[in-house]
Scaffold this active site. Sequence first.
Site, PDB file in Angstrom:
ATOM      1  CG  ASP A  44      34.215  24.975  55.783  1.00  0.00           C
ATOM      2  OD1 ASP A  44      34.660  25.972  56.402  1.00  0.00           O
ATOM      3  OD2 ASP A  44      33.344  25.085  54.892  1.00  0.00           O
ATOM      4  CD  GLU A 182      35.266  34.453  57.631  1.00  0.00           C
ATOM      5  OE1 GLU A 182      34.524  33.485  57.881  1.00  0.00           O
ATOM      6  OE2 GLU A 182      36.357  34.342  57.043  1.00  0.00           O
TER       7      GLU A 182
HETATM    8  O1  KIV Z   1      35.840  27.208  58.911  1.00  0.00           O
HETATM    9  C1  KIV Z   1      36.122  28.001  59.824  1.00  0.00           C
HETATM   10  O2  KIV Z   1      37.152  27.887  60.510  1.00  0.00           O
HETATM   11  C2  KIV Z   1      35.172  29.076  60.069  1.00  0.00           C
HETATM   12  C3  KIV Z   1      35.644  30.200  60.958  1.00  0.00           C
HETATM   13  C4  KIV Z   1      36.535  31.061  60.176  1.00  0.00           C
HETATM   14  C5  KIV Z   1      34.522  30.933  61.542  1.00  0.00           C
HETATM   15  O3  KIV Z   1      34.116  29.082  59.563  1.00  0.00           O
END
Ligand code: KIV
Length: 276
Positions: A44, A182
Amino acid sequence: MRVTISQIKAMKQKGEKITMLTAYDYTTAKIVDAVGVPLILVGDSLGTVVLGYDSTVPVTLDVMLHHTRAVVRGAKNALVVGDMPFMTYQISPEEAIRNAGRFLQETGCQAVKLEGGVTMAETVKMIVDRGIPVMGHLGLTPQSINQLGGHKIQGKTPESAKRLLEDAIAIDQAGAFGVVLETVPAPLAAFISKKISIPTIGIGAGVGCDGQVQVINDILGSYTDFVPKHTKQYANLAGVMTEAISQYYNDVKNGKFPTDAQSFPMDESILTNLGK
Ligand code: KIV
């Protein structure tokens, strides 16, 4: 042959590092897939790097389904993970199951990802029990940005480090096939990676994770509004694009594009008959 969740889990057992990368469209997914990246995340994060919002909160389920369909069309081998957007899984486990099911049924992706630890564990278990593979996401969970108060490192204090470990164990026990960590201190992420059975996929969590994920626009240097400390720019696509678009702009202005090479000839007599 499409990568399976068993193969991803086996990579951790064998000590093979797992590469994951985001993609949001057909063309990009095709390239990522051809390189051999086993996990593609339709994150997202497209809310910021593709749509220009200042967070992932405004991203809707319809938008995610639309982009996930495009990525699935481009990725023939990678396991494609659709990111469940804000408020599509938090309200009730029933809604979470329904929406996770929509990802698999309407896009053809193989798994979903959702944010949260202990509080989401029951939901993760209920989705997994219905045959839908789930990847967890802990640490800096961007959908909670308003609660977290910004892009801050998570798990720095004794209490928050303990909470993060408990969250990771809960997601493992709930049956997820992997978990994103993260923006977590590298030693803590390495410790958690050893403590749980499923692969940890780090972003800003150090090399001790079982794998790594990055936002493709970050590693290609095409999104320049904000360059996270955890990324490495392997290209300067913004620069390459600016140069190419400038050349095109100038060529059109100066009548240098198109040339005969990009044009279609015809029999002159047809124009003569038209009164030329
Ligand atoms: O939305 C995304 O790209 C993510 C990654 C940063 C893990 O959740």
